[in-house]
Structure formats: C-alpha cells, structure tokens
Scaffold this motif. Structure first.
Motif, PDB file in Angstrom:
ATOM      1  N   LEU A   2       0.811  -1.203   0.000  1.00 48.78           N
ATOM      2  CA  LEU A   2       0.000   0.000   0.000  1.00 48.78           C
ATOM      3  C   LEU A   2       0.850   1.261   0.000  1.00 48.78           C
ATOM      4  N   ASP A   3       0.312   2.315  -0.591  1.00 52.82           N
ATOM      5  CA  ASP A   3       0.970   3.620  -0.574  1.00 52.82           C
ATOM      6  C   ASP A   3       0.532   4.347   0.681  1.00 52.82           C
ATOM      7  N   THR A   4       1.398   4.409   1.672  1.00 57.46           N
ATOM      8  CA  THR A   4       1.043   5.077   2.922  1.00 57.46           C
ATOM      9  C   THR A   4       1.444   6.536   2.915  1.00 57.46           C
ATOM     10  N   THR A   5       2.120   6.981   1.868  1.00 57.08           N
ATOM     11  CA  THR A   5       2.577   8.364   1.843  1.00 57.08           C
ATOM     12  C   THR A   5       1.425   9.337   1.676  1.00 57.08           C
ATOM     13  N   SER A   6       0.306   8.894   1.103  1.00 56.87           N
ATOM     14  CA  SER A   6      -0.827   9.798   0.911  1.00 56.87           C
ATOM     15  C   SER A   6      -1.400  10.261   2.235  1.00 56.87           C
ATOM     16  N   ALA A   7      -1.147   9.504   3.293  1.00 49.99           N
ATOM     17  CA  ALA A   7      -1.644   9.902   4.610  1.00 49.99           C
ATOM     18  C   ALA A   7      -0.857  11.080   5.173  1.00 49.99           C
ATOM     19  N   ASP A 119       5.925   6.140   7.446  1.00 50.42           N
ATOM     20  CA  ASP A 119       5.049   5.454   6.501  1.00 50.42           C
ATOM     21  C   ASP A 119       4.952   3.962   6.810  1.00 50.42           C
ATOM     22  N   TYR A 120       6.053   3.358   7.200  1.00 49.22           N
ATOM     23  CA  TYR A 120       6.045   1.951   7.619  1.00 49.22           C
ATOM     24  C   TYR A 120       5.170   1.782   8.862  1.00 49.22           C
ATOM     25  N   LEU A 121       5.254   2.722   9.777  1.00 41.47           N
ATOM     26  CA  LEU A 121       4.443   2.674  10.993  1.00 41.47           C
ATOM     27  C   LEU A 121       2.957   2.741  10.637  1.00 41.47           C
ATOM     28  N   ARG A 122       2.583   3.642   9.751  1.00 41.48           N
ATOM     29  CA  ARG A 122       1.174   3.733   9.324  1.00 41.48           C
ATOM     30  C   ARG A 122       0.686   2.400   8.769  1.00 41.48           C
ATOM     31  N   GLU A 123       1.536   1.806   7.930  1.00 40.64           N
ATOM     32  CA  GLU A 123       1.182   0.517   7.327  1.00 40.64           C
ATOM     33  C   GLU A 123       0.980  -0.550   8.400  1.00 40.64           C
ATOM     34  N   GLN A 124       1.902  -0.596   9.361  1.00 37.23           N
ATOM     35  CA  GLN A 124       1.816  -1.614  10.399  1.00 37.23           C
ATOM     36  C   GLN A 124       0.622  -1.402  11.327  1.00 37.23           C
ATOM     37  N   SER A 126      -2.154  -0.024  10.520  1.00 33.74           N
ATOM     38  CA  SER A 126      -3.320  -0.394   9.721  1.00 33.74           C
ATOM     39  C   SER A 126      -3.481  -1.908   9.671  1.00 33.74           C
ATOM     40  N   ASP A 127      -2.390  -2.614   9.436  1.00 32.85           N
ATOM     41  CA  ASP A 127      -2.419  -4.071   9.349  1.00 32.85           C
ATOM     42  C   ASP A 127      -2.894  -4.694  10.658  1.00 32.85           C
ATOM     43  N   VAL A 128      -2.318  -4.274  11.773  1.00 36.28           N
ATOM     44  CA  VAL A 128      -2.686  -4.851  13.065  1.00 36.28           C
ATOM     45  C   VAL A 128      -4.137  -4.516  13.412  1.00 36.28           C
ATOM     46  N   THR A 129      -4.576  -3.316  13.053  1.00 35.71           N
ATOM     47  CA  THR A 129      -5.954  -2.925  13.338  1.00 35.71           C
ATOM     48  C   THR A 129      -6.948  -3.811  12.596  1.00 35.71           C
ATOM     49  N   ILE A 130      -6.751  -3.971  11.301  1.00 33.88           N
ATOM     50  CA  ILE A 130      -7.671  -4.804  10.520  1.00 33.88           C
ATOM     51  C   ILE A 130      -7.644  -6.245  11.018  1.00 33.88           C
ATOM     52  N   HIS A 131      -6.456  -6.757  11.318  1.00 32.60           N
ATOM     53  CA  HIS A 131      -6.372  -8.140  11.783  1.00 32.60           C
ATOM     54  C   HIS A 131      -6.895  -8.306  13.212  1.00 32.60           C
ATOM     55  N   SER A 132      -6.962  -7.243  13.978  1.00 37.44           N
ATOM     56  CA  SER A 132      -7.603  -7.324  15.296  1.00 37.44           C
ATOM     57  C   SER A 132      -9.091  -7.634  15.122  1.00 37.44           C
ATOM     58  N   TRP A 133      -9.703  -6.992  14.134  1.00 31.01           N
ATOM     59  CA  TRP A 133     -11.109  -7.294  13.864  1.00 31.01           C
ATOM     60  C   TRP A 133     -11.255  -8.727  13.362  1.00 31.01           C
ATOM     61  N   ASP A 134     -10.358  -9.151  12.463  1.00 29.26           N
ATOM     62  CA  ASP A 134     -10.411 -10.529  11.966  1.00 29.26           C
ATOM     63  C   ASP A 134     -10.371 -11.523  13.120  1.00 29.26           C
ATOM     64  N   VAL A 153      -6.735   4.850  10.524  1.00 33.28           N
ATOM     65  CA  VAL A 153      -6.542   3.879   9.447  1.00 33.28           C
ATOM     66  C   VAL A 153      -7.389   4.268   8.229  1.00 33.28           C
ATOM     67  N   TRP A 154      -8.533   4.871   8.468  1.00 33.91           N
ATOM     68  CA  TRP A 154      -9.362   5.364   7.363  1.00 33.91           C
ATOM     69  C   TRP A 154      -8.572   6.362   6.510  1.00 33.91           C
ATOM     70  N   THR A 155      -7.748   7.203   7.138  1.00 31.80           N
ATOM     71  CA  THR A 155      -6.970   8.190   6.378  1.00 31.80           C
ATOM     72  C   THR A 155      -5.910   7.520   5.511  1.00 31.80           C
ATOM     73  N   VAL A 156      -5.555   6.285   5.830  1.00 35.63           N
ATOM     74  CA  VAL A 156      -4.598   5.533   5.011  1.00 35.63           C
ATOM     75  C   VAL A 156      -5.317   4.831   3.859  1.00 35.63           C
ATOM     76  N   PHE A 157      -6.427   4.167   4.173  1.00 30.41           N
ATOM     77  CA  PHE A 157      -7.091   3.314   3.182  1.00 30.41           C
ATOM     78  C   PHE A 157      -8.051   4.053   2.256  1.00 30.41           C
ATOM     79  N   GLU A 158      -8.799   5.008   2.783  1.00 29.52           N
ATOM     80  CA  GLU A 158      -9.839   5.629   1.960  1.00 29.52           C
ATOM     81  C   GLU A 158      -9.287   6.311   0.705  1.00 29.52           C
ATOM     82  N   PRO A 159      -8.155   7.046   0.787  1.00 27.57           N
ATOM     83  CA  PRO A 159      -7.618   7.660  -0.429  1.00 27.57           C
ATOM     84  C   PRO A 159      -7.182   6.636  -1.481  1.00 27.57           C
TER      85      PRO A 159
END
Length: 196
Positions: A2-7, A119-124, A126-134, A153-159
């Motif tokens: 994912l491109d985390t720089t847009s955040a 940017d790596y932190l944003r990615e991580q 986001s990953d842990v958050t989504i997998h927490s729901w899983d 995490v919405w600010t990372v994924f929505e764009p």
C-alpha cells in the motif's frame, strides 16, 4: 504494498500512540482464542495462521528499523514457537520499543520499496488494526475497535479505495451505505462485511 505516503497530508495523528493501542486491541483478542484451527475472515487462514502472520510482521520491525537490509533482517528472524500468546507478547514489546527509538524520517527498506519509518508505521498500525477485527470475528470476541484507530486507518485506506483490490492484499470492496459506522465502511474497503 500500500501507498502510505498519501496519509502525510492528513491532520496530525499520533501514530506512535496508535501503534500501542493497536497492539492492545490485538492482544485482547489473542486472550480470547480457544480454537487455533478456527476459520477467520481471511478465507485461507486459520486463527493460528492469522496470529503467526501478525507476529512475524512484528519480528521484522526491529531489524528493519535498525537499518538492516531485507537479507540481513531475514537472518535475524527466528521461526516462531508453538506458544503464540507468548510469542506475541515478546515481539509486540520488541517492536514497540523499536518504533519509539526510531527517527520518523529515517529510511526503511521493505520488500516493495524504501519508505520512511513513519510510513512503515502507518502501514503496520493499519495491518494490526484490521487483523484485530479478523481475530475478534474468528473468536467471537468484542469486534468494536478503538475509534481513534479506525479514524486514523481510514486516512490511510480511503484515499486508496480504487487501488486496494488491485494490490492483491484485499478482496473486492463490499458495498456499504455511506451512513454506516466508520468501522464498517473501513472494513468494507478491505473486502470485509461486519454485518454477517
């Protein structure tokens, strides 16, 4: 990946605090595991597979943040043992300490690009958050995640709405009403439907 720089253009978000919160969310769901072979929303993964994935991601963080190349870091990542709860607590703590010690503007070599620590932190996060729901869904634990995490995490994924499916990391987005809770809309972007 994912491109985390847009955040970067988003309002100031304390990703370091959110990293700790994401780990608390995941840690609480691990405590609810009583069947490591149970299915998860990640259709090809059992609970064991899902937890191993998240823990392995944490194992890579300290060597990569220390400036090691992927090949050098790979030699530092040991196979995980059978006690995944203990492995999570160990590698969560090591990763958290590494994030706190790293300069946000430093470069990190990942498999798909060289990015900043932030940017790596944003990615991580986001990953842990989504997998927490899983993990919550797989274990019938509480599925409601911290609202600040969801908003960040919405600010990372929505764009990247149109690029998520093409990335190969997620299923096709699930249609979701615009007035649905933000958590539901975020999960829908990643191909998850929390209504069923």
């Amino acid at each position: 990946m994912l491109d985390t720089t847009s955040a970067s253009a988003a309002p100031a978000i304390d990703w370091y605090t959110l990293q700790k919160q994401a780990h608390r969310e995941f840690g609480r769901r691990i405590a609810a595991v009583d069947d490591w072979n149970a299915p998860t929303p990640d259709k090809e993964w059992t609970v064991d597979d899902l937890v191993r994935h998240v823990v392995r991601e944490q194992q890579w963080i300290p060597p990569l943040l220390a400036g090691l190349t992927l090949d050098q870091a790979r030699r530092r990542v040991d196979p995980l043992g059978d006690d995944l709860v203990s492995e999570w607590h160990t590698h969560s703590a090591l990763a958290t300490a590494a994030w706190q010690a790293a300069s946000p503007d430093a470069s990190v070599q990942l498999s798909y690009d060289t990015v900043t620590v932030l940017d790596y932190l944003r990615e991580q996060v986001s990953d842990v958050t989504i997998h927490s729901w899983d993990l919550a869904r797989a274990t019938a634990a509480d599925e409601i995640l911290d609202s600040a995490l969801i908003e960040a995490v919405w600010t990372v994924f929505e764009p990247q709405r149109d690029a998520l499916e093409a990335s190969g990391l997620f299923d096709s987005p699930v249609p979701m009403p615009e007035d649905a809770p933000l958590q539901s809309r975020l999960l829908a972007l990643t191909g998850r439907d929390d209504r069923r």
